[in-house]
Enzyme design. Structure first.
Site, mmCIF file in Angstrom:
data_model
loop_
_atom_site.group_PDB
_atom_site.id
_atom_site.type_symbol
_atom_site.label_atom_id
_atom_site.label_comp_id
_atom_site.label_asym_id
_atom_site.label_seq_id
_atom_site.Cartn_x
_atom_site.Cartn_y
_atom_site.Cartn_z
ATOM 1 N N LYS A 72 -1.812 -12.503 9.379
ATOM 2 C CA LYS A 72 -1.538 -11.147 9.544
ATOM 3 C C LYS A 72 -0.976 -10.611 10.403
ATOM 4 C CE LYS A 72 -1.659 -7.773 6.287
ATOM 5 N NZ LYS A 72 -1.805 -7.929 4.745
ATOM 6 N N GLY A 167 -4.178 6.681 -5.642
ATOM 7 C CA GLY A 167 -2.974 6.227 -4.854
ATOM 8 C C GLY A 167 -2.066 5.956 -5.709
#
Length: 335
Positions: A72, A167
């Site tokens: 990441k 969302g």
């Protein structure tokens, strides 16, 4: 205990922004994970996020059947910082390039396919550039398709279910549209008031995020930022299952047990959200035909069924069952 292979933190030479790059595992191959550009109160919070998210990427790629490990990138923006975006992206590209191919990055929260084109000026180890720039395009449609496959593994007849989608970004809105097209009954929510237009378009009920989280129905679909499932929230939930693409939904590991005790089935988020990375890797690295890529994404439903079956057979939480399957894949080295 530090379980990662590598952690690099550098200040971008152009932007001055701290960039954390974590490689959790390369046991199955090159580590892959998105580039998150986000504001943090302290740079150490961004580093912690990179560590946590890269670990989840190892699990995601392993259960997605990919020959890749997890990593990441987190560009750690101070609360009020507004750096030159191009300079920041070039700095991210330099940070990725410095790892010599052990890690490749793609879009994540705060970054886009177009941003990958800029990062690609500094490194070839970048995914999901626009198709016109030689990439596989946005990962969002693949992610949404994988969420639907996971939902079908949980509620085979979507038209019979009631779903609360929390969302309405690119993935959440796509999931809501697909559910509506399948005849599902919907409650939708977003922090942006203008997102209510989608509720009107789909004939869905509109609610605030807090109301949607505790709406009565079959499945809660978290599709925003992580950490939404807290110990305090669990007693207020009125759903039978939680299946969504938001990363790191559990505020703490013990929440998985609390959900299990209430009889609420939680689908591990890294299984549910794998469609985007599958699409990018299978298209760009494996050069597979679109129908093969689509079949891989549909396979997310089969993977989730395996998790559910193992959990039921061994009286485990789905989280523990998924972790067991990840460990088997990593130790077996199956590619």
């Amino acid at each position: 205990m530090f379980t990662h292979e590598e952690l690099h933190v550098t200040a971008g030479r152009r932007s001055g922004v701290p960039i954390a790059l974590a490689i959790h595992s390369t046991a199955l191959g090159q580590a892959l994970g998105g580039c998150r550009i986000w504001h943090y109160a302290d740079w150490r919070d961004g580093v912690e996020d990179a560590l946590r998210l890269s670990s989840a990427m190892t699990a995601k790629n392993a259960l997605a059947g990919l020959a890749n490990g997890g990593g990441k990138t987190v560009a750690v923006l101070p609360p009020a910082a507004r750096p030159d975006r191009r300079e920041l992206l070039l700095d991210v590209g330099d940070a990725v390039a410095a790892l010599g191919g052990r890690y490749g990055t793609g879009p994540d929260v705060g970054s886009s396919s177009d941003d990958m084109t800029v990062i690609g000026e500094r490194t070839s180890h970048v995914f999901c550039r626009p198709v016109a720039d030689g990439g596989s395009g946005s990962s969002s449609p693949g992610t949404a398709a994988g969420v639907i496959a996971a939902l079908r593994a949980t509620v085979p007849d979507l038209a019979s279910g009631r779903f609360a989608v929390v969302g309405l970004g690119s993935v959440g809105a796509d999931v809501a549209r697909r559910l509506a097209a399948a005849g599902a009954r919907l409650t939708v929510s977003d922090v942006r008031p203008d997102a209510k237009a989608l509720a009107d378009e789909l004939g869905a009920d509109w609610a605030s995020p807090d109301e949607a989280l505790t709406a009565e129905g079959d499945v809660l679909v978290p599709a925003a930022l992580g950490g939404v499932l807290t110990a305090d929230l669990v007693p207020s939930l009125r759903c039978r299952a939680i299946v969504g693409p938001a990363n790191n939904q559990l505020a703490s590991p013990d929440v998985a047990g609390l959900l299990h005790e209430r009889g609420i089935r939680w689908a591990p988020d890294y299984v549910v959200s794998a469609g985007g990375i599958i699409h990018a890797v299978a298209t760009e690295l494996y050069r597979e035909a679109p129908e093969v890529v689509e079949a891989r994404i549909e396979g997310i439903g089969d993977t989730l069924t395996r998790v559910y079956d193992l959990a039921d057979a061994q009286h485990l939480t789905p989280a523990a069952a998924a972790e067991q399957l990840v460990a088997e894949r990593l130790t077996g080295g199956t590619r």
